[in-house]
Write a protein that holds these residues in place. Structure first.
Motif, short mmCIF file in Angstrom:
data_model
loop_
_atom_site.label_atom_id
_atom_site.label_comp_id
_atom_site.label_asym_id
_atom_site.label_seq_id
_atom_site.Cartn_x
_atom_site.Cartn_y
_atom_site.Cartn_z
N MET A 186 -44.38 15.42 9.15
CA MET A 186 -44.20 16.77 9.70
C MET A 186 -45.39 17.68 9.42
N TYR B 262 -47.13 19.29 12.61
CA TYR B 262 -47.27 20.73 12.83
C TYR B 262 -48.75 21.14 12.86
N LYS C 202 -36.05 22.73 12.92
CA LYS C 202 -37.18 21.81 13.09
C LYS C 202 -37.98 22.12 14.35
N ASP D 251 -38.47 17.20 19.07
CA ASP D 251 -38.11 17.53 17.68
C ASP D 251 -36.59 17.58 17.53
#
Length: 246
Positions: free
Chosen positions: A216, A220, A52, A86
């Motif tokens: 996510m 990102y 991750k 994270d």
């Protein structure tokens, strides 16, 4: 003829720079794809935490290689703190630790956005309106979350911690808007969307189907845009310095 040759050279340089930028980000894209592929197959574990946090660390490496040391106490440092966050958020028991790591990341991003390479253009009515919208969203979100935070067993810590985090996150969003740089502005705003999605799932409702994917993907994407924005900011600053010397 000299002018035409100069323009052609500049176009080739920009094309080569864009290709080099894309190649430097390729490990991030591969690591992100690996995370989404492996997530359904791994419980909370050190392996999942490493997978991750890998994309964010690879972004930090890309920005560091592109900008050198001038981003260490800025976007690179923020990315490293984000990777720590994270890692922590894989385990619910480390949620507060992860939030502290992300708060430090936002402070470092804010510090970067105030640097000379992000010199803000003259403010306009739309930026002022966006500042107001961000403050209203922050206040409304915390007001909405407050009753749910009070029900948590760790409410004595969680209520002020989330309040402080909302302030720091909003500051980062405002300073990202202030730069009037497309990548940076979008990155800051999408980060807020990602964190709001996470907060709703964490405190208000049970995790929904594909909820983690939404969090996510936006997370990102936000980190990618902030990173590219920093790389572009240094590139523009260096081009301006060359122009002044010529």
């Amino acid at each position: 003829m000299d002018i035409l040759e100069t323009h052609a050279y500049d176009r080739r340089q920009k094309r080569n720079t864009s290709c080099a930028l894309l190649l430097s980000l390729l490990p991030f894209f591969l690591a992100s794809a690996m995370y989404f592929y492996l997530t359904p197959h791994f419980p909370a574990s050190i392996t999942l935490a490493a997978v991750k946090s890998a994309p964010t660390l690879l972004l930090a490496a890309a920005v560091l290689s592109w900008n050198g040391g001038q981003s260490v106490l800025g976007v690179v440092g923020g990315l490293v703190c984000s990777a720590v966050g994270d890692y922590c958020l894989v385990w619910p028991a480390l949620f507060l630790h992860g939030m502290v790591a992300f708060a430090l990341a936002h402070l470092l991003y804010s510090f970067a956005f105030l640097s000379s390479r992000y010199k803000a253009s003259s403010s306009s009515s739309w930026t002022g309106l966006l500042y107001l919208i961000l403050v209203v969203i922050a206040g409304g979100s915390y007001t909405y979350l407050y009753p749910f935070l009070r029900k948590d067993p760790n409410s004595d810590l969680l209520v002020p911690a989330v309040g402080g985090y909302v302030v720091v996150l909003t500051l980062m969003g405002i300073l990202a808007t202030r730069t009037c740089r497309g990548f940076t502005l979008l990155g800051g705003l999408i980060f807020i969307v990602s964190d709001l999605s996470l907060a709703l799932q964490q405190f208000v409702s049970a995790p929904v189907q594909h909820g983690n994917t939404v969090v996510m993907v936006t997370y990102y994407l936000a980190q990618l845009l902030i990173s590219v924005g920093d790389m572009k900011a240094v590139e523009i600053k260096n081009d301006f310095a060359k122009w002044k010397r010529s």
